[in-house]
Design an enzyme around this catalytic site. Sequence first.
Site, PDB file in Angstrom:
ATOM      1  N   ASN A  45      42.512   2.275  66.564  1.00 11.26           N
ATOM      2  CA  ASN A  45      43.074   3.460  65.912  1.00 11.26           C
ATOM      3  C   ASN A  45      43.699   3.158  64.554  1.00 11.26           C
ATOM      4  O   ASN A  45      43.880   4.072  63.751  1.00 11.26           O
ATOM      5  CB  ASN A  45      44.080   4.163  66.838  1.00 11.26           C
ATOM      6  CG  ASN A  45      43.363   4.891  67.968  1.00 11.26           C
ATOM      7  OD1 ASN A  45      42.134   5.061  67.935  1.00 11.26           O
ATOM      8  ND2 ASN A  45      44.106   5.314  68.981  1.00 11.26           N
ATOM      9  N   CYS A  98      36.266  11.927  71.874  1.00  9.72           N
ATOM     10  CA  CYS A  98      36.424  12.169  73.316  1.00  9.72           C
ATOM     11  C   CYS A  98      36.868  13.598  73.576  1.00  9.72           C
ATOM     12  O   CYS A  98      37.660  14.160  72.830  1.00  9.72           O
ATOM     13  CB  CYS A  98      37.450  11.199  73.887  1.00  9.72           C
ATOM     14  SG  CYS A  98      36.857   9.511  73.906  1.00  9.72           S
ATOM     15  N   ARG A 117      41.254  20.020  70.898  1.00  9.52           N
ATOM     16  CA  ARG A 117      41.772  19.000  69.982  1.00  9.52           C
ATOM     17  C   ARG A 117      41.851  19.604  68.585  1.00  9.52           C
ATOM     18  O   ARG A 117      41.027  19.331  67.715  1.00  9.52           O
ATOM     19  CB  ARG A 117      40.898  17.754  70.017  1.00  9.52           C
ATOM     20  CG  ARG A 117      40.883  17.109  71.397  1.00  9.52           C
ATOM     21  CD  ARG A 117      40.294  15.740  71.395  1.00  9.52           C
ATOM     22  NE  ARG A 117      41.139  14.770  70.720  1.00  9.52           N
ATOM     23  CZ  ARG A 117      40.892  13.470  70.718  1.00  9.52           C
ATOM     24  NH1 ARG A 117      39.857  12.987  71.324  1.00  9.52           N
ATOM     25  NH2 ARG A 117      41.696  12.637  70.079  1.00  9.52           N
ATOM     26  N   PRO A 118      42.851  20.461  68.371  1.00 13.14           N
ATOM     27  CA  PRO A 118      42.937  21.171  67.101  1.00 13.14           C
ATOM     28  C   PRO A 118      43.304  20.241  65.943  1.00 13.14           C
ATOM     29  O   PRO A 118      43.873  19.173  66.163  1.00 13.14           O
ATOM     30  CB  PRO A 118      44.080  22.175  67.342  1.00 13.14           C
ATOM     31  CG  PRO A 118      44.907  21.575  68.415  1.00 13.14           C
ATOM     32  CD  PRO A 118      43.980  20.749  69.269  1.00 13.14           C
ATOM     33  N   ILE A 119      42.956  20.652  64.718  1.00 17.10           N
ATOM     34  CA  ILE A 119      43.415  19.891  63.538  1.00 17.10           C
ATOM     35  C   ILE A 119      44.193  20.810  62.594  1.00 17.10           C
ATOM     36  O   ILE A 119      44.271  20.575  61.397  1.00 17.10           O
ATOM     37  CB  ILE A 119      42.254  19.177  62.810  1.00 17.10           C
ATOM     38  CG1 ILE A 119      41.170  20.155  62.368  1.00 17.10           C
ATOM     39  CG2 ILE A 119      41.663  18.058  63.652  1.00 17.10           C
ATOM     40  CD1 ILE A 119      40.219  19.545  61.319  1.00 17.10           C
ATOM     41  N   ASP A 123      46.846   7.164  75.888  1.00 17.08           N
ATOM     42  CA  ASP A 123      45.598   6.387  75.923  1.00 17.08           C
ATOM     43  C   ASP A 123      45.630   5.274  76.975  1.00 17.08           C
ATOM     44  O   ASP A 123      44.634   4.575  77.166  1.00 17.08           O
ATOM     45  CB  ASP A 123      45.278   5.800  74.541  1.00 17.08           C
ATOM     46  CG  ASP A 123      44.798   6.877  73.577  1.00 17.08           C
ATOM     47  OD1 ASP A 123      44.609   8.031  74.005  1.00 17.08           O
ATOM     48  OD2 ASP A 123      44.611   6.561  72.382  1.00 17.08           O
ATOM     49  N   ARG A 181      32.675   2.220  72.300  1.00 21.40           N
ATOM     50  CA  ARG A 181      33.327   2.793  71.107  1.00 21.40           C
ATOM     51  C   ARG A 181      34.646   2.088  70.813  1.00 21.40           C
ATOM     52  O   ARG A 181      35.089   2.077  69.666  1.00 21.40           O
ATOM     53  CB  ARG A 181      33.616   4.286  71.319  1.00 21.40           C
ATOM     54  CG  ARG A 181      32.418   5.190  71.168  1.00 21.40           C
ATOM     55  CD  ARG A 181      32.863   6.650  71.144  1.00 21.40           C
ATOM     56  NE  ARG A 181      34.083   6.766  70.351  1.00 21.40           N
ATOM     57  CZ  ARG A 181      35.095   7.580  70.620  1.00 21.40           C
ATOM     58  NH1 ARG A 181      35.054   8.391  71.638  1.00 21.40           N
ATOM     59  NH2 ARG A 181      36.154   7.607  69.845  1.00 21.40           N
TER      60      ARG A 181
HETATM   61  C1  UD1 Z   1      45.275   9.971  68.266  1.00 17.82           C
HETATM   62  C2  UD1 Z   1      44.434   8.896  68.880  1.00 17.82           C
HETATM   63  C3  UD1 Z   1      44.112   9.248  70.325  1.00 17.82           C
HETATM   64  C4  UD1 Z   1      45.412   9.505  71.095  1.00 17.82           C
HETATM   65  C5  UD1 Z   1      46.284  10.498  70.378  1.00 17.82           C
HETATM   66  C6  UD1 Z   1      47.668  10.648  70.988  1.00 17.82           C
HETATM   67  C7  UD1 Z   1      43.220   8.105  66.950  1.00 17.82           C
HETATM   68  C8  UD1 Z   1      41.920   8.007  66.250  1.00 17.82           C
HETATM   69  N1  UD1 Z   1      43.212   8.784  68.104  1.00 17.82           N
HETATM   70  O1  UD1 Z   1      44.507  11.177  68.334  1.00 17.82           O
HETATM   71  O2  UD1 Z   1      43.395   8.171  70.889  1.00 17.82           O
HETATM   72  O3  UD1 Z   1      45.119  10.008  72.379  1.00 17.82           O
HETATM   73  O4  UD1 Z   1      46.484  10.096  69.005  1.00 17.82           O
HETATM   74  O5  UD1 Z   1      48.340   9.435  70.990  1.00 17.82           O
HETATM   75  O6  UD1 Z   1      44.225   7.561  66.516  1.00 17.82           O
HETATM   76  N2  UD1 Z   1      47.773  18.676  67.781  1.00 17.82           N
HETATM   77  C9  UD1 Z   1      47.822  19.975  67.348  1.00 17.82           C
HETATM   78  N3  UD1 Z   1      47.363  20.232  66.079  1.00 17.82           N
HETATM   79  C10 UD1 Z   1      46.890  19.259  65.260  1.00 17.82           C
HETATM   80  C11 UD1 Z   1      46.855  17.935  65.725  1.00 17.82           C
HETATM   81  C12 UD1 Z   1      47.297  17.685  67.002  1.00 17.82           C
HETATM   82  O7  UD1 Z   1      48.245  20.871  68.048  1.00 17.82           O
HETATM   83  O8  UD1 Z   1      46.512  19.560  64.125  1.00 17.82           O
HETATM   84  C13 UD1 Z   1      48.226  18.357  69.166  1.00 17.82           C
HETATM   85  C14 UD1 Z   1      47.080  17.902  70.049  1.00 17.82           C
HETATM   86  O9  UD1 Z   1      46.424  18.984  70.671  1.00 17.82           O
HETATM   87  C15 UD1 Z   1      47.788  16.994  71.037  1.00 17.82           C
HETATM   88  C16 UD1 Z   1      48.957  16.408  70.228  1.00 17.82           C
HETATM   89  O10 UD1 Z   1      49.100  17.257  69.076  1.00 17.82           O
HETATM   90  O11 UD1 Z   1      48.319  17.770  72.080  1.00 17.82           O
HETATM   91  C17 UD1 Z   1      48.787  14.982  69.774  1.00 17.82           C
HETATM   92  O12 UD1 Z   1      47.592  14.868  69.055  1.00 17.82           O
HETATM   93  P1  UD1 Z   1      47.396  13.774  67.907  1.00 17.82           P
HETATM   94  O13 UD1 Z   1      48.554  12.821  67.915  1.00 17.82           O
HETATM   95  O14 UD1 Z   1      47.093  14.482  66.652  1.00 17.82           O
HETATM   96  O15 UD1 Z   1      46.098  13.027  68.385  1.00 17.82           O
HETATM   97  P2  UD1 Z   1      44.942  12.432  67.488  1.00 17.82           P
HETATM   98  O16 UD1 Z   1      45.510  11.965  66.192  1.00 17.82           O
HETATM   99  O17 UD1 Z   1      43.761  13.341  67.464  1.00 17.82           O
END
Ligand code: UD1
Length: 418
Positions: free
Chosen positions: A23, A117, A122-124, A305, A397
């Site tokens: 990561n 995964c 998984r919103p951004i 994780d 992966r």
């Molecule tokens: C990263 C890790 C992933 C890990 C996760 C949490 C990488 C490449 N992946 O994923 O393996 O499981 O951190 O430790 O580093 N959320 C929102 N809006 C957003 C972004 C996130 O609501 O724009 C929410 C998600 O739905 C989730 C939480 O925030 O419930 C945490 O997500 P996030 O920390 O962003 O995970 P990733 O960065 O995608």
Amino acid sequence: MDKLVVNGRKRLVGEVAISGAKNAAVAVIPAAVMAKGVSVLENLPDIEDVKSLCHTIEKMGGKCKYLDKHTLEIDCSADMDYRATFEEVQKMRASYYLLGALLARYGKAEVAMPGGCNFGKRPIDLHLKGFRALGATVVEEDGMVKAYADKLVGTSIYMDQVSVGATINVMLAATMAEGVTTIENAAKEPHVVDTANYLNMMGANIKGAGTDVIRIKGVSELKGAQYTIIPDQIEAGTYMIAAAITGGDVLIKNIIPKHMDSLTAKLDEMQVKVVEGDDSIRIIADTPLKAVNVKTMSYPGFPTDLQPQIAALLAVCNGQSVLTENVWENRYQYIEELRKLGAQVHIDGRIATIDGVPHFNGAAVSATDLRAGAAMILAALAAEGETVIDGVRYIDRGYEDVEFKLQALGADIKRMVI
Ligand code: UD1
């Protein structure tokens, strides 16, 4: 479609060296695109996600050259495409970091929507909200995220939720914005710190990474840098659990023991002996293990994780454990597979109640995602008889040489190439 065949109930003994952090690597490689120059990244894990990112950068006009198995030279001196549209990008969640990186370098970015995964929504939105706060116009259309800005201007951003991805992505974009950006309620994961450290070596001015307030003073350009990626916290945790689940005695080397505190505390509570060295941890499991309760949280809490892997261990402990998944809304799909091996688990929303059984029995199971795949391997190592795991591409992966590392510890595990 490779499979892994495991004959379980072999005690793991010996030493294993942990690879660089997936990561961190998948954030640092896109960050390299921000410099019109050459970076050398050391201790990269030899895994599919890193290879996919390299292919992506090459298709965009950068040059990636392996100096050895774990050292990559990335040359982004030439002008690159600000669009990453191809299929490869969609396979990997972390391709979203190209948005922040390209937006910083070119003031424009078009990147195919991220895959990765699947454990629920998984919103951004927080990434995009951060870019907009910095002055970008962001649209989502035709399976793409498109972001444009004449210039990015520093501002104060409060993250509604702690998000690793949004923290890193906004940090990337803000690195070359005009003025100062503060990110409050920032994620504190080791890979956030690692990315900030690399950016600072490239000439960025980022303070506070690893705390919940990150302050970024924008700079006008970055240069390439030589950087060594941190060890993988999740791979290390997986091998710690592998030692515990097989009643083993394993020295896990090339790690940062501090990153393992939340797991160490749980293993200790379960009566596993955990002996910390400067950059190693020895796990000795020579007594029956006690059930414990685990709740996943952002760092320094227990990592989501490692949730599937600890579930596999709890499933063969004495007594009842309660596992609470606080980060992802649907990260228990793998439980069905664990049940095929004999696990007794009741799921109610985010809570899994696990009643320990004396041991698993081998069966045919699937890796439903990367860490679920790791949990299947762990369960198979503790299972009586043969377990065949498919969906190994998910495991590849994120785990380097997984069968070789386990074989060296005495596991009976083989890859069937199909
Ligand atoms: C990263 C890790 C992933 C890990 C996760 C949490 C990488 C490449 N992946 O994923 O393996 O499981 O951190 O430790 O580093 N959320 C929102 N809006 C957003 C972004 C996130 O609501 O724009 C929410 C998600 O739905 C989730 C939480 O925030 O419930 C945490 O997500 P996030 O920390 O962003 O995970 P990733 O960065 O995608």
